[in-house]
Enzyme design. Structure first.
Site, PDB file in Angstrom:
ATOM      1  N   LYS A 117       0.700  -1.141  -0.080  1.00 15.46           N
ATOM      2  CA  LYS A 117      -0.048   0.056   0.096  1.00 15.46           C
ATOM      3  C   LYS A 117       0.882   1.331   0.132  1.00 15.46           C
ATOM      4  O   LYS A 117       0.508   2.294  -0.495  1.00 15.46           O
ATOM      5  CB  LYS A 117      -0.941   0.010   1.058  1.00 15.46           C
ATOM      6  CG  LYS A 117      -1.965  -1.224   1.014  1.00 15.46           C
ATOM      7  CD  LYS A 117      -3.349  -0.993   1.666  1.00 15.46           C
ATOM      8  CE  LYS A 117      -4.305  -2.073   1.106  1.00 15.46           C
ATOM      9  NZ  LYS A 117      -5.748  -2.265   1.597  1.00 15.46           N
ATOM     10  N   LYS A 199      -3.754  -9.713  -6.686  1.00 15.99           N
ATOM     11  CA  LYS A 199      -5.052  -9.788  -6.176  1.00 15.99           C
ATOM     12  C   LYS A 199      -6.072  -8.956  -6.666  1.00 15.99           C
ATOM     13  O   LYS A 199      -5.600  -7.620  -7.147  1.00 15.99           O
ATOM     14  CB  LYS A 199      -4.517  -9.593  -4.674  1.00 15.99           C
ATOM     15  CG  LYS A 199      -6.028  -9.758  -3.847  1.00 15.99           C
ATOM     16  CD  LYS A 199      -5.685  -9.065  -2.412  1.00 15.99           C
ATOM     17  CE  LYS A 199      -6.184  -7.671  -2.439  1.00 15.99           C
ATOM     18  NZ  LYS A 199      -6.614  -7.152  -1.073  1.00 15.99           N
ATOM     19  N   LYS A 202     -10.327  -3.460  -4.790  1.00 12.51           N
ATOM     20  CA  LYS A 202     -11.346  -2.345  -5.056  1.00 12.51           C
ATOM     21  C   LYS A 202     -10.633  -1.373  -5.760  1.00 12.51           C
ATOM     22  O   LYS A 202     -11.319  -0.384  -6.649  1.00 12.51           O
ATOM     23  CB  LYS A 202     -11.735  -2.033  -3.630  1.00 12.51           C
ATOM     24  CG  LYS A 202     -12.688  -2.782  -2.848  1.00 12.51           C
ATOM     25  CD  LYS A 202     -13.135  -1.603  -1.601  1.00 12.51           C
ATOM     26  CE  LYS A 202     -13.364  -2.632  -0.479  1.00 12.51           C
ATOM     27  NZ  LYS A 202     -12.478  -2.892   0.386  1.00 12.51           N
TER      28      LYS A 202
HETATM   29  N1  AQP Z   1      -9.174 -10.671  -3.933  1.00 14.58           N
HETATM   30  C1  AQP Z   1      -9.480 -11.102  -2.962  1.00 14.58           C
HETATM   31  N2  AQP Z   1      -9.392 -12.478  -2.690  1.00 14.58           N
HETATM   32  C2  AQP Z   1      -9.906 -13.060  -1.598  1.00 14.58           C
HETATM   33  N3  AQP Z   1     -10.185 -12.326  -0.311  1.00 14.58           N
HETATM   34  C3  AQP Z   1     -10.086 -10.968  -0.800  1.00 14.58           C
HETATM   35  N4  AQP Z   1     -10.459  -9.942   0.078  1.00 14.58           N
HETATM   36  C4  AQP Z   1     -10.336  -8.826  -0.374  1.00 14.58           C
HETATM   37  N5  AQP Z   1      -9.857  -9.063  -1.711  1.00 14.58           N
HETATM   38  C5  AQP Z   1      -9.814 -10.282  -1.735  1.00 14.58           C
HETATM   39  C6  AQP Z   1     -10.836 -10.228   1.644  1.00 14.58           C
HETATM   40  O1  AQP Z   1     -11.996  -9.311   2.102  1.00 14.58           O
HETATM   41  C7  AQP Z   1     -11.600  -8.898   3.140  1.00 14.58           C
HETATM   42  C8  AQP Z   1     -12.087  -7.401   3.390  1.00 14.58           C
HETATM   43  O2  AQP Z   1     -10.862  -6.790   2.716  1.00 14.58           O
HETATM   44  P1  AQP Z   1     -10.900  -5.276   2.462  1.00 14.58           P
HETATM   45  O3  AQP Z   1     -11.609  -4.756   1.390  1.00 14.58           O
HETATM   46  O4  AQP Z   1     -11.146  -4.700   3.898  1.00 14.58           O
HETATM   47  O5  AQP Z   1      -9.463  -4.877   2.623  1.00 14.58           O
HETATM   48  P2  AQP Z   1      -8.371  -5.284   1.323  1.00 14.58           P
HETATM   49  O6  AQP Z   1      -7.914  -6.849   1.383  1.00 14.58           O
HETATM   50  O7  AQP Z   1      -7.055  -4.153   1.586  1.00 14.58           O
HETATM   51  O8  AQP Z   1      -9.252  -4.878  -0.114  1.00 14.58           O
HETATM   52  P3  AQP Z   1      -8.662  -4.395  -1.445  1.00 14.58           P
HETATM   53  O9  AQP Z   1      -9.884  -4.602  -2.191  1.00 14.58           O
HETATM   54  O10 AQP Z   1      -7.382  -4.457  -1.602  1.00 14.58           O
HETATM   55  O11 AQP Z   1      -9.007  -2.725  -0.669  1.00 14.58           O
HETATM   56  P4  AQP Z   1      -8.444  -1.586  -1.171  1.00 14.58           P
HETATM   57  O12 AQP Z   1      -8.372  -1.331  -2.864  1.00 14.58           O
HETATM   58  O13 AQP Z   1      -9.319  -0.126  -0.876  1.00 14.58           O
HETATM   59  O14 AQP Z   1      -6.853  -1.383  -0.666  1.00 14.58           O
HETATM   60  C9  AQP Z   1     -10.631  -9.334   3.957  1.00 14.58           C
HETATM   61  O15 AQP Z   1     -10.809 -10.538   4.464  1.00 14.58           O
HETATM   62  C10 AQP Z   1      -9.678  -9.801   2.507  1.00 14.58           C
HETATM   63  O16 AQP Z   1      -8.772 -10.972   2.665  1.00 14.58           O
END
Ligand code: AQP
Length: 335
Positions: A117, A199, A202
């Site tokens: 990040k 991965k 969002k």
């Molecule tokens: N691609 C994924 N595959 C499996 N699990 C996922 N999770 C997120 N993306 C995947 C799971 O969803 C839960 C919440 O995640 P989050 O949205 O709070 O945080 P993050 O992992 O940082 O998600 P993003 O989409 O990558 O967020 P941004 O783009 O805002 O930084 C967790 O259980 C995570 O494992």
């Protein structure tokens, strides 16, 4: 709200940092739905975590309600689970401060999500982003959580929560339950449709990389049509050599609840084009009722607010005994 108080506690959360993705569903929400009823579940919208990246205040406010409506639309029952905004329960932040004093800079430096990040947001590498895992440890430990169902990317953060709990317990006695991580048997890491070794996220800059749960059928079909696949034309499950195809098979298995083996035999010899259209068709079919329910819920602001209020009250009550105990063992003067 009927919860016996005898069940083990489960906690998990998602950041309302934008529209929720298929990765959020398969890695987290789907398993929450399956596990509800077996545990005393707390499902949080972790809004305090969300501000580690800059948010537009109006959008952020709406995103919180959108995500809440998604939680309910996929089948989380607010009568049986505590579904709440993290910022409504002050004990998360209060415990996080204490735990900051029991976490080491060296261990936080090893967190891969912080590195990823920071790389993505070079102009805003804030302290909150660095101490994110400590707040997450507080989210988990404040409720004496036994089980934390998360996608694979959060494994390291649950491990640090365990380490902090053990460290604290070694100093002050059995204050915290040491939580276990739960990963889904399949789909712990749903990959980007454009870069299947990365991965699905969002905040991906490439809008074709991510499927959002509220995408229209046309958008879903188009994104899948453009999904990057692998060399060759055989369809089989192999993360290393066939990451694109493996990702599509995983998505298909998750939304149909069919085994990968069955799907592989079904799809054999049909080519990547057919696989993509099968995923699109089944995913659209799966999301249709979720999206209808979402619209109904999202239009009922009074109901959403009533869920938040009722559940926040319960979460506040549940959080108090642990905070009290932590302050006591540390020697704080009560008032
Ligand atoms: N691609 C994924 N595959 C499996 N699990 C996922 N999770 C997120 N993306 C995947 C799971 O969803 C839960 C919440 O995640 P989050 O949205 O709070 O945080 P993050 O992992 O940082 O998600 P993003 O989409 O990558 O967020 P941004 O783009 O805002 O930084 C967790 O259980 C995570 O494992």
């Amino acid at each position: 709200m009927k919860i016996t108080g005898k069940k083990l506690v489960l906690f998990s959360g998602i950041q309302p940092s934008g529209n929720l993705t298929l990765g959020n569903y398969i890695g987290a929400l789907k398993n929450w739905v399956d596990l509800q009823g077996k545990y005393d579940c707390l499902f949080s919208l972790v809004d305090l975590h969300t501000i580690t990246a800059r948010q537009d205040p109006k959008e952020f406010h709406q995103n919180c309600y959108d995500a809440l409506a998604v939680y309910l639309a996929v089948g989380l029952d607010p009568e049986k689970n505590t579904i709440f905004l993290q910022s409504h329960v002050p004990a998360h932040s209060q415990l996080a401060w204490v735990l900051n004093c029991y976490a080491y800079v060296g261990e936080l430096n090893r967190m891969t999500q912080f590195k990823d990040k920071s790389e993505k947001n070079k102009d805003n590498i804030n302290v909150g982003l660095f101490t994110y895992p400590v707040l997450m440890a507080a989210d988990i430990l404040i409720y004496q959580t036994c089980l934390v169902p998360v996608g694979a990317d959060q494994k390291q953060h649950v491990e640090i929560a365990r380490d902090i709990a053990l460290r604290f317990n070694n100093l002050y006695g059995e204050v915290f339950t040491v939580p276990e991580v739960y990963h889904p048997p399949l789909g712990a890491r749903i990959m980007s449709l454009q870069e299947p070794t990365k991965k699905m996220s969002k905040s991906d800059d490439d809008s074709n990389a991510t499927i959002f749960l509220l995408d229209t059928p046309d958008v879903i079909a188009n994104k899948l049509k453009r999904a990057v696949t692998d060399s060759g034309k055989d369809i089989y499950f192999d993360i290393k050599n066939k990451p694109g195809v493996t990702n599509l098979l995983t998505i298909l298995a998750a939304v149909t609840n069919e085994s990968v083996d069955n799907l592989v035999s079904e799809m054999q010899g049909q080519g990547y084009g057919k696989l993509k259209s099968a995923v699109a068709e089944r995913l659209i079919e799966f999301l249709r009722p979720v999206q209808v329910r979402y619209k109904e819920l999202r239009n009922d602001q009074t109901y959403l607010d009533s869920v938040l209020k009722r559940c926040a009250k319960r979460a506040v009550e549940l959080s108090q005994p642990t905070l009290k105990r932590v302050y006591e063992v540390l020697g704080f003067v009560s008032w």
